[in-house]
Write an enzyme that holds these catalytic residues in place. Structure first.
Site, PDB file in Angstrom:
ATOM      1  N   GLY A  14      44.506  30.252  -8.686  1.00  0.00           N
ATOM      2  CA  GLY A  14      44.202  28.976  -9.325  1.00  0.00           C
ATOM      3  C   GLY A  14      42.963  29.090 -10.188  1.00  0.00           C
ATOM      4  N   GLY A  18      39.296  23.935 -12.697  1.00  0.00           N
ATOM      5  CA  GLY A  18      38.615  23.387 -11.537  1.00  0.00           C
ATOM      6  C   GLY A  18      37.719  24.361 -10.818  1.00  0.00           C
ATOM      7  N   ILE A  19      37.789  24.336  -9.489  1.00  0.00           N
ATOM      8  CA  ILE A  19      36.949  25.186  -8.651  1.00  0.00           C
ATOM      9  C   ILE A  19      37.240  26.658  -8.910  1.00  0.00           C
ATOM     10  CG2 ILE A  19      36.457  25.847  -6.264  1.00  0.00           C
ATOM     11  CD1 ILE A  19      37.092  22.920  -5.483  1.00  0.00           C
ATOM     12  N   ASN A  86      42.556  29.950  -3.453  1.00  0.00           N
ATOM     13  CA  ASN A  86      42.096  28.621  -3.835  1.00  0.00           C
ATOM     14  C   ASN A  86      43.185  27.715  -4.396  1.00  0.00           C
ATOM     15  OD1 ASN A  86      40.049  26.611  -5.012  1.00  0.00           O
ATOM     16  ND2 ASN A  86      41.028  27.416  -6.859  1.00  0.00           N
ATOM     17  N   TYR A 154      49.002  16.916   2.201  1.00  0.00           N
ATOM     18  CA  TYR A 154      47.776  17.594   1.777  1.00  0.00           C
ATOM     19  C   TYR A 154      46.817  17.749   2.953  1.00  0.00           C
ATOM     20  CZ  TYR A 154      43.479  18.561  -0.868  1.00  0.00           C
ATOM     21  OH  TYR A 154      42.329  19.123  -1.333  1.00  0.00           O
TER      22      TYR A 154
END
Length: 255
Positions: A14, A18-19, A86, A154
């Site tokens: 990922g 983002g992160i 991630n 989630y």
């Protein structure tokens, strides 16, 4: 201290947003060869070039893709020192258990939890051979408390990531491999900004409970990834590594 992961190879799933993106940049800045894994091929190749790293197309829910990712990373540099697992999703269809359908439940579990299982299973043989390595799995603050805004699959998936990380951290500690669960609070990423755009009231409820009074920036979470990836955290394994602005410690937070 510059060069905190100098000479190390880091795989980031990922890694295009983002992160993951923030972490890829921080790890590269600190000397790692970063292998970005994502399904956004154009973006991934651009980022890899900018960071002097590598890009591998990878659907983290696909076992063959995951095996190829870590094999390619190892073939490129001869080692894998850091695996930041991630990649994840949080679709709007994942809501209350009363309204979330089975297909949504399964998709979230596949991408968020099964992918971590696949990535750990694929990278561990390389780390065992070199007798060292740091695995960082992205869980969440919702892994340790109930979410105020229900995302049933989630939340369950992140609880699974936390439990899986603890078990692997204990199992492989004496082989020189550390496994930690990174548990961010709400982060200012495209995923959260999309939630604000679609349901501002629901998103704003999250902010009320953060003692610091704001969401984290991706770079703040990336700094925690860097710490867990580096030798500075050499005595930390099987941990619930919270970077949450105090949200899990708060009982009542004033508006």
């Amino acid at each position: 201290m510059a060069g905190r992961v100098s000479g190390k190879t880091a795989v980031v799933t990922g890694g295009c947003s983002g992160i993951g993106l923030a972490s890829a940049r921080v790890l590269a800045r600190e000397g790692a060869h970063v292998v970005i894994a994502d399904v956004d091929d154009d973006r991934g190749k651009e980022l890899a070039e900018a960071l002097s790293g590598s890009y591998v197309h990878c659907d983290v829910a696909n076992p063959d893709d995951v095996e190829n990712l870590f094999r390619t990373a190892h073939d490129t540099t001869g080692r894998i020192d850091i695996a930041f697992n991630n990649a994840g999703i949080s679709p709007p269809e994942d809501d209350s258990i009363l309204s979330t359908d089975l297909d949504t439940w399964r998709r979230v579990q596949e991408v968020n939890l099964t992918s971590v299982y696949l990535c750990c299973k694929a990278v561990l043989p390389y780390m065992r051979e070199q007798k060292s390595g740091s695995i960082i799995n992205t869980a969440s603050f919702v892994a340790v408390l109930g979410s105020a805004t229900s995302q049933i699959s989630y939340t369950a998936s992140k609880g699974g990531v936390l439990a899986l990380s603890r078990e692997l951290g204990v199992q492989f500690a004496r082989e020189g491999i550390r496994v930690n669960a990174l548990c961010p609070g709400p982060v200012n990423t495209p995923l959260l900004r999309e939630l604000f755009a679609k349901d501002p009231e629901r998103a704003a409820r999250r902010l009320v409970h953060v003692p610091i009074g704001r969401f984290a920036e991706p770079e703040e979470i990336a700094n925690a990834v860097l710490f867990l990836a580096s030798d500075e955290s050499s005595f930390i394994t099987a941990s619930t590594f919270l970077v949450d602005g105090g949200i899990t410690a708060a009982y009542v937070t004033p508006l």
